[in-house]
Design a protein around this motif. Structure first.
Motif, PDB file in Angstrom:
ATOM      1  N   MET A   1       0.826  -1.198   0.000  1.00 16.19           N
ATOM      2  CA  MET A   1       0.000   0.000   0.000  1.00 16.19           C
ATOM      3  C   MET A   1       0.866   1.256   0.000  1.00 16.19           C
ATOM      4  SD  MET A   1      -3.058  -1.165   2.553  1.00 16.19           S
ATOM      5  CE  MET A   1      -3.912   0.394   2.548  1.00 16.19           C
ATOM      6  N   GLN A   2       1.944   1.221   0.748  1.00 18.80           N
ATOM      7  CA  GLN A   2       2.864   2.351   0.796  1.00 18.80           C
ATOM      8  C   GLN A   2       3.481   2.573  -0.580  1.00 18.80           C
ATOM      9  OE1 GLN A   2       3.540   4.281   3.521  1.00 18.80           O
ATOM     10  NE2 GLN A   2       4.862   5.561   2.281  1.00 18.80           N
ATOM     11  N   ARG A   3       3.907   1.503  -1.227  1.00 18.77           N
ATOM     12  CA  ARG A   3       4.544   1.594  -2.535  1.00 18.77           C
ATOM     13  C   ARG A   3       3.588   2.154  -3.584  1.00 18.77           C
ATOM     14  NH1 ARG A   3       6.135  -3.738  -3.501  1.00 18.77           N
ATOM     15  NH2 ARG A   3       7.322  -3.745  -1.582  1.00 18.77           N
ATOM     16  N   GLU A   4       2.314   1.770  -3.483  1.00 22.77           N
ATOM     17  CA  GLU A   4       1.315   2.219  -4.456  1.00 22.77           C
ATOM     18  C   GLU A   4       0.837   3.634  -4.176  1.00 22.77           C
ATOM     19  OE1 GLU A   4       0.041   0.617  -7.194  1.00 22.77           O
ATOM     20  OE2 GLU A   4       1.596  -0.878  -6.850  1.00 22.77           O
ATOM     21  N   GLY A   5       1.131   4.176  -3.003  1.00 24.45           N
ATOM     22  CA  GLY A   5       0.722   5.543  -2.685  1.00 24.45           C
ATOM     23  C   GLY A   5      -0.700   5.643  -2.162  1.00 24.45           C
ATOM     24  N   ILE A   6      -1.232   4.555  -1.649  1.00 21.78           N
ATOM     25  CA  ILE A   6      -2.610   4.559  -1.162  1.00 21.78           C
ATOM     26  C   ILE A   6      -2.735   5.384   0.113  1.00 21.78           C
ATOM     27  CG2 ILE A   6      -4.446   3.091  -0.224  1.00 21.78           C
ATOM     28  CD1 ILE A   6      -3.558   0.967  -2.237  1.00 21.78           C
ATOM     29  N   TYR A   7      -1.758   5.292   1.016  1.00 19.83           N
ATOM     30  CA  TYR A   7      -1.806   6.065   2.255  1.00 19.83           C
ATOM     31  C   TYR A   7      -1.804   7.560   1.960  1.00 19.83           C
ATOM     32  CZ  TYR A   7      -0.935   1.921   5.068  1.00 19.83           C
ATOM     33  OH  TYR A   7      -1.040   0.706   5.681  1.00 19.83           O
ATOM     34  N   ARG A   8      -0.981   7.952   1.013  1.00 16.04           N
ATOM     35  CA  ARG A   8      -0.893   9.363   0.640  1.00 16.04           C
ATOM     36  C   ARG A   8      -2.211   9.837   0.042  1.00 16.04           C
ATOM     37  NH1 ARG A   8       0.802  12.331  -3.751  1.00 16.04           N
ATOM     38  NH2 ARG A   8       1.898  14.220  -3.208  1.00 16.04           N
TER      39      ARG A   8
END
Length: 67
Positions: A21-28
């Protein structure tokens, strides 16, 4: 998004999911969508992000080529 749980090790699978999720930018993306952003604010933010990316690229290129 899918993560495989092996040997009932949920903690390891959760860590893998968070990393994906972090790599995909979902948190952002979630953080940005918590509140409404005016179109003018969005344009300013995206422009400043583009400038930041460009400067970072130039720094790396300068380091590599040594000019």
């Amino acid at each position: 998004m899918e993560v495989v749980v092996r040997d009932n090790n949920v903690d390891q699978a959760l860590r893998a999911l968070k990393k994906k999720m972090q790599r995909e930018g979902i948190y952002r993306e979630m953080k940005l969508r918590r509140h409404f952003e005016k179109p003018s604010e969005r344009r300013v933010r995206e422009q400043s992000e583009a400038v930041r990316r460009y400067r970072k690229l130039m720094r790396k290129r300068l380091e590599r080529e040594g000019y």
